[in-house]
Design an enzyme around this catalytic site. Structure first.
Site, PDB file in Angstrom:
ATOM      1  N   CYS A   2       9.338  39.061 105.479  1.00  0.00           N
ATOM      2  CA  CYS A   2      10.577  38.527 105.390  1.00  0.00           C
ATOM      3  C   CYS A   2      11.563  39.453 104.961  1.00  0.00           C
ATOM      4  CB  CYS A   2      11.371  37.414 104.425  1.00  0.00           C
ATOM      5  SG  CYS A   2      12.754  36.657 103.919  1.00  0.00           S
ATOM      6  N   GLU A 104      13.901  37.391 112.277  1.00  0.00           N
ATOM      7  CA  GLU A 104      12.800  37.779 112.798  1.00  0.00           C
ATOM      8  C   GLU A 104      12.948  39.333 114.243  1.00  0.00           C
ATOM      9  OE1 GLU A 104      10.405  39.501 111.241  1.00  0.00           O
ATOM     10  OE2 GLU A 104       9.473  37.792 109.744  1.00  0.00           O
TER      11      GLU A 104
END
Length: 222
Positions: A2, A104
């Site tokens: 992340c 992402e």
């Protein structure tokens, strides 16, 4: 992993969700939070749960300088209990990191395509995090820093990446935050993959690629 996320809800919303005090803390809506930024987190203190700002990139107490934080923005769930940088915090200083979505990227040419991932209902949630306090040399103010724990991606996110942040269910906040729980066998089961049925993702513009950019337009679907 992340590496970018959003936290756009008012502090009061997270204070209610986490059952924590916020005092006079105010944080602007943020749509492109990057490593080394100060991030909103909840931790258990002797006087109760509190919301505070922490440097994103965990700096162990034994670190010589802050630069290690660039390498410790994420901790792998599989090894977080034993890695030297994280094991003490895992036992004693767990925290919740306030979020409502993350990004992402899908490999592509001429550049990677960013995707925004959130709950279908748009509600805020908490990443499982750890925090540490590092004392700067020569009597400067100590730095409170944090890391986000990541685990295997669910079926939805695995279309873009093989890892995802650990998202904790509200009923697990109390156990995760309890500083008296040192037994990793009690805590490790919380570090599981969040179910994909509650989540959604969609492509967004390339503006999020630069941490200099912020604003609601970054999460607008293409």
């Amino acid at each position: 992993m992340c590496g970018r996320y959003t936290s756009t809800k008012p502090v009061e919303v997270h204070a209610e969700l986490f059952k924590a005090r916020a005092g006079s803390l105010f944080v602007e809506p943020r749509y492109n939070i990057a490593p080394t930024y100060d991030v909103l987190a909840c931790r258990a203190m002797p006087e109760g749960r509190e919301l505070t700002l922490m440097y994103w990139g965990l700096i162990p107490a034994w670190a010589e300088d802050k630069k290690i934080g660039y390498r410790t923005i994420n901790a792998r769930a599989e090894t977080v209990a034993v890695k030297p940088a994280y094991r003490t915090a895992f036992r004693r200083r767990r925290c919740l990191i306030a979020a409502d979505g993350f990004y992402e990227w899908r490999p592509g040419k001429p550049r990677k395509q960013p995707y925004y991932i959130r709950m279908k209902d748009g509600k805020p949630f908490a990443f499982a995090g750890l925090w540490e306090r590092w004392g700067e040399p020569e009597g400067a103010e100590p730095v409170d820093s944090c890391t986000i724990i990541v685990t295997t991606a669910n079926e939805l996110i695995s279309q873009r990446h093989d890892r995802m942040p650990v998202i904790l269910a509200p009923q697990d906040y109390e156990l995760w935050l309890d500083p008296e729980v040192h037994d990793r066998e009690k805590v490790m089961p919380l570090l599981k993959t969040y179910p994909e049925k509650e989540m959604e993702f969609y492509p967004v513009g390339f503006g999020v690629n630069s941490p200099k950019h912020d604003g609601e337009g970054l999460i607008k679907p293409l």
